[in-house]
Design an enzyme around this catalytic site. Structure first.
Site, mmCIF file in Angstrom:
data_model
loop_
_atom_site.group_PDB
_atom_site.id
_atom_site.type_symbol
_atom_site.label_atom_id
_atom_site.label_comp_id
_atom_site.label_asym_id
_atom_site.label_seq_id
_atom_site.Cartn_x
_atom_site.Cartn_y
_atom_site.Cartn_z
ATOM 1 N N HIS A 32 -5.164 -18.275 14.090
ATOM 2 C CA HIS A 32 -6.457 -18.927 13.862
ATOM 3 C C HIS A 32 -7.346 -18.082 12.953
ATOM 4 C CE1 HIS A 32 -10.347 -20.782 14.329
ATOM 5 N NE2 HIS A 32 -10.814 -19.578 14.632
ATOM 6 N N CYS A 48 -6.299 -24.726 17.069
ATOM 7 C CA CYS A 48 -7.395 -25.699 17.075
ATOM 8 C C CYS A 48 -6.901 -27.145 17.058
ATOM 9 C CB CYS A 48 -8.325 -25.446 15.892
ATOM 10 S SG CYS A 48 -9.160 -23.855 16.004
ATOM 11 N N ASP A 63 0.871 -1.161 0.000
ATOM 12 C CA ASP A 63 0.000 0.000 0.000
ATOM 13 C C ASP A 63 0.916 1.221 0.000
ATOM 14 O OD1 ASP A 63 -2.115 1.664 0.026
ATOM 15 O OD2 ASP A 63 -2.848 1.114 2.015
ATOM 16 N N ASP A 119 -7.768 -7.309 1.845
ATOM 17 C CA ASP A 119 -6.796 -7.240 2.923
ATOM 18 C C ASP A 119 -7.444 -6.534 4.091
ATOM 19 O OD1 ASP A 119 -6.547 -4.390 1.819
ATOM 20 O OD2 ASP A 119 -5.339 -4.318 3.639
ATOM 21 N N CYS A 150 -5.655 -25.083 12.146
ATOM 22 C CA CYS A 150 -4.605 -24.191 12.657
ATOM 23 C C CYS A 150 -4.033 -24.753 13.959
ATOM 24 C CB CYS A 150 -5.152 -22.785 12.861
ATOM 25 S SG CYS A 150 -5.950 -22.529 14.460
ATOM 26 N N CYS A 187 -11.096 -26.792 12.075
ATOM 27 C CA CYS A 187 -9.984 -25.918 11.706
ATOM 28 C C CYS A 187 -8.654 -26.630 11.957
ATOM 29 C CB CYS A 187 -10.047 -24.624 12.526
ATOM 30 S SG CYS A 187 -8.697 -23.482 12.182
#
Lengths: 405, 405
Positions: free
Chosen positions: A367, A341, A92, A298, A338, A336
């Site tokens: 997560h 989890c 950006d 984003d 991740c 999940c």
């Protein structure tokens, strides 16, 4: 535009599956891009971002310009080598930061003058300067400098900022093209402190050549359809862009106004270019925006909210400190993959936040990112299978059911 | 003592290679144990600790007693299930924390009364209570409650604390044995908040049975050889201990006084039991202490110093913010396999600290832990190869060379 490509398939309504080719690899769209402001996604290692399913990562030109400096990033091999993210990247321009973070700023037609919040030093941010900075940093996609105004501004203020942003886009493009033709300024000799090795010798010609990059314009105009159309007119008349961003949303306007504005843009933007909806990153907003033809997203929300103890789940947002988690040995989200989890349970995650252990914010940020990547993966699968409308209806109903209770 | 064993081989001087068997696995000694105060090594995931080479992890009974509560840890399956560290664990009694952190404390022969720094609530910490707490938490090795006094205390104060610690050891052992025979108190029924699942039904008899644990006594006596000898006399006469700890060092005394005290203890302690030197964790101190016959170590220094930007290297400690790192693209420590050294360079690590990105503290804490694990691995290899004296001389000379310059 060498090194860039975009093709779509499986259109359903305005939504589509896409492949955005960049010099550092292909991004399957719709895709969410984690935000690595200082070339680091807060608290997370790049290999974790990759494991979470990220394809493209953001960094912020304003922050990197201040520290370690765009020239330094260039001398250290560019943003990919510096951050160790080998895939596609986007910077950006930092316009948002200049307008919101700088201690003092003066906006003129020429550009923005501001004082650094770090040391009070004075800086000039012009469209030309921003292009030089972003070409030194070296991300695949770089954003124009635009003028940002507060969410909820009057139409006249929105019009003035939108029109100035168009003029600045012209100047960005001229400077971008000039740098492509003539190469970047010779890198200044960086003083190497005592005891440090000299920076590796660069091939001077190769270092001068600007890397293959794409400049994205930003559609502005607040929540005013006429202004958005005028902004798009100006952008489309001024060049053949690799991709186009929609900015100035998710800044406090009503959700319906945001969706309406996205609708407005999606109809008018060329279908054969990727559309990047800036700063939008709540799970349900992503699904709504995909349905409206947006491809790239984003937002710092998933990592920021995770750090502060809010987790995304298929049933909506959850506060990890909630008392029922005290004795709950189940995974935060059963489906999940991740680390939070798959390795830990709700009781332990709650404990980490209760005692303010930094592993908690880290696990929950990862997560939330993983959750968004999964949502994007599900949108792509639904598009591929031709069931996006049905899938998104079901997904949104479940996600929002808790809010309605 | 079921489930525990210790054997040594490859003695060189007082140093030795050892294998400490616990109900949750074997620890090859000499070994450094990372400190997971709240059942989390600050900012790091357990799989990272394991990758760094950790074999045994510490937690703190005082902190876990306050949050989430020892009864809660027990109800959640014990400290191994709670923290997801499947290997050997040790809890410190929390005596140090009671004496240093509590807002108000009153020390009597019966025990310590203190107010929680969290909510001001009043707590009684007696030897008996500490045993109940540590047996609820369920680490493999648990530490006695001892009386701690400030480093540099007079001999009379050191003597009084040492003697009281011996009397408390007797009470700890009695209660420890009683819990082994009679089982733990029935777990109180934990209120389960609205919306939470009931905790899994435990086998009540199995839950009552105290887990297989070893109680370690702690040698005290400050820097006074006669007091240290009296402490060891008392400990050795009072039982056949699985292992013995040396406490009250690294609290501000001169290094030479610390080493002399360790020497004093090492000569007198039984050679067929592991010796745990508490709170010592600087790389050179570890090597010196291994040479003096110590086997187990713990300290928050590596993670705390890493979080604050100090890295251990084979050439001594380094401030990662040093200016020469600004342009240094080399790995922090070339021969280190930790993520900081294998994925990133010095310039990027410095940048992370300069812009206060939390990835920096996390990477450096993990680096320092990995570094200590490597030093311990090197001591074991040198012992196995019969070259410990020569190896340690060379290692210490290199590590300390920078300090002498």
């Amino acid at each position: 535009m060498s090194g860039f490509s975009f093709r779509t398939s499986h259109d359903q309504g305005l939504a589509r599956l896409g492949w955005f080719g960049t010099p550092h690899g292909v991004v399957e769209t719709p895709a969410f891009m984690p935000v690595g402001t200082h070339a680091s996604v807060r608290g997370l290692a790049m290999h974790e971002i990759a494991d979470a399913g990220a394809q493209m990562v953001l960094a912020n030109a304003y922050h990197l310009y201040l520290r370690p400096g765009d020239v330094m990033v260039r001398a250290l091999g560019g943003i990919h080598a510096f951050s160790r993210w080998a895939g596609p990247m986007l910077t950006d321009s930092g316009g948002y930061q200049v307008f919101s973070l700088a201690r003092y700023r003066t906006v003129r037609e020429q550009g923005v003058e501001f004082k650094s919040k770090i040391d009070g030093s004075l800086h000039q941010y012009t469209p030309e300067r921003v292009m030089q900075i972003e070409r030194n940093i070296g991300a695949d996609v770089i954003m124009q400098l635009d003028e940002l105004i507060a969410g909820g501004s009057e139409q006249s203020a929105s019009r003035a900022a939108m029109e100035r942003s168009l003029r600045w886009l012209e100047r960005c493009r001229s400077e971008f093209d000039r740098l492509s033709r003539e190469g970047r300024a010779d890198a200044p000799v960086l003083s190497v402190p005592d005891g440090a090795p000299a920076l590796q010798t660069h091939d001077i010609d190769r270092d001068r050549a600007a890397p293959a990059q794409a400049l994205f314009p930003i559609v502005q105009g607040g929540v005013y359809p006429a202004l958005r159309r005028a902004s798009m007119d100006g952008i489309l008349q001024s060049g053949d862009w690799v991709g186009i961003a929609v900015g100035g949303l998710s800044v406090g306007e009503a959700k319906s106004a945001m969706y309406d504005t996205v609708d407005e843009c999606a109809v008018m933007l060329p279908r054969d270019r990727p559309r990047y909806l800036m700063g939008v990153g709540f799970p349900d907003d992503l699904v709504e925006a995909v349905a409206r033809g947006m491809d790239l997203f984003d937002c710092v929300a998933p990592t920021r909210m995770g750090r502060h103890g809010t987790a995304f789940t298929p049933d909506g947002k959850v506060q990890v400190l909630k008392s029922s988690y005290r004795t709950d040995r189940r995974a935060l989200v059963a489906e999940c993959a991740c680390p939070a989890c798959s390795h830990y349970d709700r009781a332990y995650l709650r404990h980490l936040f209760a005692v303010e252990e930094p592993l908690g914010p880290r696990l929950l940020a990862l997560h939330n990112l993983t959750f968004l990547m999964d949502v994007m993966r599900q949108t792509r699968a639904a598009l591929r299978d031709g069931v996006f409308a049905r899938w998104s209806e079901g997904w949104l109903a479940r996600y929002r059911a808790a809010d309605r209770r």
